[in-house]
Design an enzyme around this catalytic site. Structure first.
Site, PDB file in Angstrom:
ATOM      1  N   GLY A 158       0.801  -1.217   0.000  1.00  0.00           N
ATOM      2  CA  GLY A 158       0.000   0.000   0.000  1.00  0.00           C
ATOM      3  C   GLY A 158       0.833   1.267   0.000  1.00  0.00           C
ATOM      4  O   GLY A 158       0.393   2.302   0.483  1.00  0.00           O
ATOM      5  N   SER A 236       4.915  -5.847  -2.415  1.00  0.00           N
ATOM      6  CA  SER A 236       5.101  -4.431  -2.750  1.00  0.00           C
ATOM      7  C   SER A 236       5.744  -3.681  -1.584  1.00  0.00           C
ATOM      8  O   SER A 236       6.825  -4.053  -1.147  1.00  0.00           O
ATOM      9  CB  SER A 236       3.765  -3.812  -3.172  1.00  0.00           C
TER      10      SER A 236
END
Length: 562
Positions: A158, A236
């Protein structure tokens, strides 16, 4: 860094800036990856009239006595129990402290309650709270106390400004059952609340993850786990957080191995001077001096998030090394995080096994999200120059890797370039360094995936053969809705490989092809899914040859010396 690859392609709240000098008919995407926390059952169960009914889903087997109290959980009915818990607490912009008693998240009274997310933009404020340092444990019912099973701690992505433990596809029940391990999915303070303490304290969110590991070591034996068999995994920016922990000597004893999926390593950690510039700007935006704790305490969460978004929009003009996608991120402060773990400094001695993976089309959501229609070759150079600068763009254009000859749609080479520069090639550089300094590194590339909900509005990501950023998440967790035969087969394979890696530090599992560890000259990138055209089942290096990216063409962290 490729300008388009710095926009909202891998997380929900990346900040985008128009590319100077370019005229397109497209608009920039800013769609939340984690649009909301699933609060339906928890909210209903907190109502007195329904509370007793919900309590009936609890059974004696869903209660576990831990050193810090009795844990209550709920069964998924398929062989796993779920336990939500508050692992730490913290006042605003103070270091968190590990929980000393078992408590449900957010003051809930029913064990079926799920934690509220940490504050973030682009979501309903009713779905988040500052009291958000919680995790969810998924435990196979077959495990008994002190069985010595491994634990996998998942850190969500995120861009360090969005996400939660209840994001799409993050139900760990199936992964826990398949790997016969405890799967924990945690939350950490995001954005300004996790990285921009006005008094200059850095890396609060990183310290949150250290406390999550400390908490797990204390409680997992009661659930059948071993405190010495904890593996970190994340995707990520979650993988970026793990890289920060790998560069934190004080955290080393808390986990045995790590799995990093789609880490945008190209950005590097922030340095202290850049963090200082961002911090000064943030303090001005909120109107509170570094020492004015009374002012800081009175700030509304909304005002903090607004200042955070403004800071993100302006960060690259304050200091170009911040880039456009993750200007708020871990800081190499020399105290907690002591090494860059990249090509800019001597690499430390290492010994933990790591598993590094990318997906085939990491940059797909950015390139095709920004340009839904085909674009001509005349845009290739200006798009590259907007982020790579003239010198690096010239090197890229003169290379054989991104040839425009016969190309009718420039999005194709731009997507390949973005994938290589931000994710794949710096990941392979890390693997070579890791293997050359004492550790084992296994590298993989997903050529089969499952479209993640955030990618559903990008036509390219829905095409057969495309595997966009985040499309590996539901494969690993086994949460693909109505999986195809290829997706189902890859899920079974990856969960078998993760089970082996959790237990042995190697992803080689019976019945599957050999996954060769990386060396300093060949990373042996294993193809994950699809039908391999290479006899070895490995992905060719292409532009990720060490003589090109990282040498002839430098990564951003090299250009900016961070």
């Amino acid at each position: 860094m490729l300008a388009l690859a710095l926009l909202p392609l891998f997380t929900s709240a990346c900040w985008a800036a128009p590319l100077a000098g370019l005229t397109t008919t497209t608009s920039l995407r800013n769609t939340p990856v984690f649009p909301a926390v699933n609060l339906g059952l928890p909210n209903l169960c907190d109502l007195p009239i329904i509370n007793q009914l919900c309590a009936k889903v609890l059974a004696a087997s869903d209660q576990v006595t831990t050193p810090i109290g009795v844990a209550q959980g709920v069964s998924d009915g398929n062989g796993a129990n779920r336990f939500a818990v508050k692992y730490a607490s913290a006042t605003r912009w103070a270091a968190s402290t590990v929980a000393t008693k078992w408590a449900l998240p957010n003051g809930a009274t029913n064990a079926s309650a799920l934690p509220l997310a940490c504050p973030q933009s682009l979501v309903d404020p009713s779905t988040y709270t500052e009291d958000c340092l919680s995790m969810i444990l998924y435990v196979p019912t077959s495990l008994k106390a002190n069985s010595g099973a491994p634990t996998l701690l998942w850190i969500h992505g995120g861009s360090f400004v969005a996400g939660s433990a209840t994001g799409p596809g993050l139900d760990g029940s199936k992964l826990a059952i398949a790997t016969n391990s405890i799967v924990a999915v945690m939350q950490y303070r995001l954005g300004a609340l996790g990285f921009m303490a006005p008094n200059g304290g850095t890396n609060l969110a990183v310290k949150d993850t250290v406390n999550a590991l400390t908490f797990l070591a204390k409680v997992v034996p009661s659930f059948g786990g071993s405190a010495s068999k904890i593996t970190l995994a994340g995707q990520s920016s979650g993988a970026g957080m793990i890289r920060a922990l790998l560069a934190t000597p004080s955290a080393s004893s808390l986990f045995q191995s790590a799995i990093l999926q789609s880490d945008p390593i190209n950005y590097g950690f922030l340095n202290v001077s850049t963090q200082g510039l961002l911090q000064s700007s943030f303090n001005q935006l909120v109107g509170c001096a570094a020492s004015d704790t009374a002012c800081q305490a009175k700030l509304s969460v909304d005002s903090i998030i607004n200042a955070q978004v403004t800071l993100g929009n302006e960060a690259s003009t304050i200091d170009a090394s911040t880039g456009l996608a993750e200007p708020i991120r871990p800081v190499r402060d020399g105290k907690l995080i002591t090494t860059p773990l990249d090509l800019t400094a001597p690499f430390p001695a290492v010994n933990k096994p790591i598993l590094l993976s990318n997906v085939k089309n990491e940059a797909g959501p950015t390139i095709y999200g920004m340009f839904p229609q085909s674009i001509g070759n005349s845009l290739f150079a200006p798009v590259c120059e907007a982020s790579l600068g003239t010198d690096r763009t010239t090197l890229v254009q003169n290379s054989p890797f991104y040839n425009l000859t016969g190309v009718s749609d420039t999005r194709v080479p731009l997507e390949t370039l973005g994938t290589d520069e931000v994710w794949r090639c710096p990941t392979w550089s890390l693997a070579r360094s890791w293997s050359g300094h004492g550790g084992k590194a296994f590298v993989g590339v997903y050529v089969t995936g499952a479209t993640y909900p955030a990618n559903n509005d990008i036509a390219f990501c829905l095409e057969s053969g495309s595997v966009c950023h985040q499309d590996d998440i539901e494969i690993v967790f086994g949460t693909v809705p109505n999986p195809s035969a290829a997706q189902g087969g890859l899920t079974i394979e990856m969960q078998a490989r993760y089970k082996a890696f959790l237990a042995t530090g190697s992803p080689n599992a019976a019945g599957y092809s050999t996954w060769t560890p990386a060396t300093t000259s060949d990373v042996h990138a294993h193809q994950l899914g699809g039908s391999s055209s290479a006899p070895s089942g490995e992905i060719p290096a292409g532009a990720c040859d060490p003589s090109f990216w990282g040498a002839q063409v430098q990564y951003d962290y090299q250009v900016f010396g961070i």
